[in-house]
Write a protein that holds these residues in place. Structure first.
Motif, PDB file in Angstrom:
ATOM      1  N   CYS A  72     -25.835  13.950  44.680  1.00 12.99           N
ATOM      2  CA  CYS A  72     -26.562  15.165  45.079  1.00 12.99           C
ATOM      3  C   CYS A  72     -27.956  15.259  44.461  1.00 12.99           C
ATOM      4  O   CYS A  72     -28.617  16.276  44.594  1.00 12.99           O
ATOM      5  CB  CYS A  72     -25.749  16.404  44.690  1.00 12.99           C
ATOM      6  SG  CYS A  72     -25.774  16.738  42.908  1.00 12.99           S
ATOM      7  N   CYS A 127     -21.817  14.616  36.923  1.00 12.61           N
ATOM      8  CA  CYS A 127     -22.806  15.584  37.410  1.00 12.61           C
ATOM      9  C   CYS A 127     -22.283  17.010  37.258  1.00 12.61           C
ATOM     10  O   CYS A 127     -21.147  17.309  37.619  1.00 12.61           O
ATOM     11  CB  CYS A 127     -23.102  15.292  38.877  1.00 12.61           C
ATOM     12  SG  CYS A 127     -24.216  16.483  39.614  1.00 12.61           S
ATOM     13  N   CYS A 142     -22.102  18.673  41.184  1.00 12.99           N
ATOM     14  CA  CYS A 142     -21.114  18.263  42.194  1.00 12.99           C
ATOM     15  C   CYS A 142     -19.892  17.560  41.603  1.00 12.99           C
ATOM     16  O   CYS A 142     -18.945  17.251  42.315  1.00 12.99           O
ATOM     17  CB  CYS A 142     -21.774  17.379  43.253  1.00 12.99           C
ATOM     18  SG  CYS A 142     -22.117  15.709  42.681  1.00 12.99           S
TER      19      CYS A 142
HETATM   20 ZN   LIG Z   1     -24.218  15.558  41.756  1.00  9.86          ZN
END
Ligand SMILES: [Zn+2]
Length: 116
Positions: free
Chosen positions: A95, A73, A76
């Motif tokens: 997230c 990601c 995050c």
């Molecule tokens: Zn994330």
């Protein structure tokens, strides 16, 4: 038609290994291929049969294991596996971010080989 150069490079690694270890015959080659690569098992075997003719790897069987696609990601940094076959847009489980970078999924690795 991405199989040919890939098989060529796999075969050259196999032959190099065979020569270094004084192998008489390569029986089975175990490969790990990322699920995102578009290499087709049948074509890989056919190209391999074609390219390996006359060498110690002639007639060797390819055993191909598909490896999961792993994304990271961008917001995050969480890494997670995705199923590319379900067709939905992957969302970060941590997230819910929608922007990711590919960590693995396109590579191919010679995991092991059986020789005589
Ligand atoms: Zn994330």
């Amino acid at each position: 038609m991405h199989e040919l150069p890939v098989i060529n490079s796999i075969l050259s690694v196999v032959l190099k290994h065979a020569e270094a270890n004084q192998v008489q015959k390569v029986v089975t080659i175990y490969l790990q291929v990322g699920a995102m690569s578009d290499l087709e098992d049948t074509w890989m075997q056919q190209y391999f049969d074609h390219l390996s003719k006359g060498g110690v790897a002639e007639g060797a069987k390819l055993v191909i294991e598909r490896m999961p696609v792993v994304m990271r990601c961008n917001s995050c940094g969480h890494s997670f596996e995705i199923n590319i076959k379900d067709g939905t847009k992957p969302v970060c489980p941590s997230c819910s971010g929608e922007k990711h970078s590919l960590v693995s999924g396109r590579e191919y690795i010679i995991k092991n080989m059986e020789v005589l």
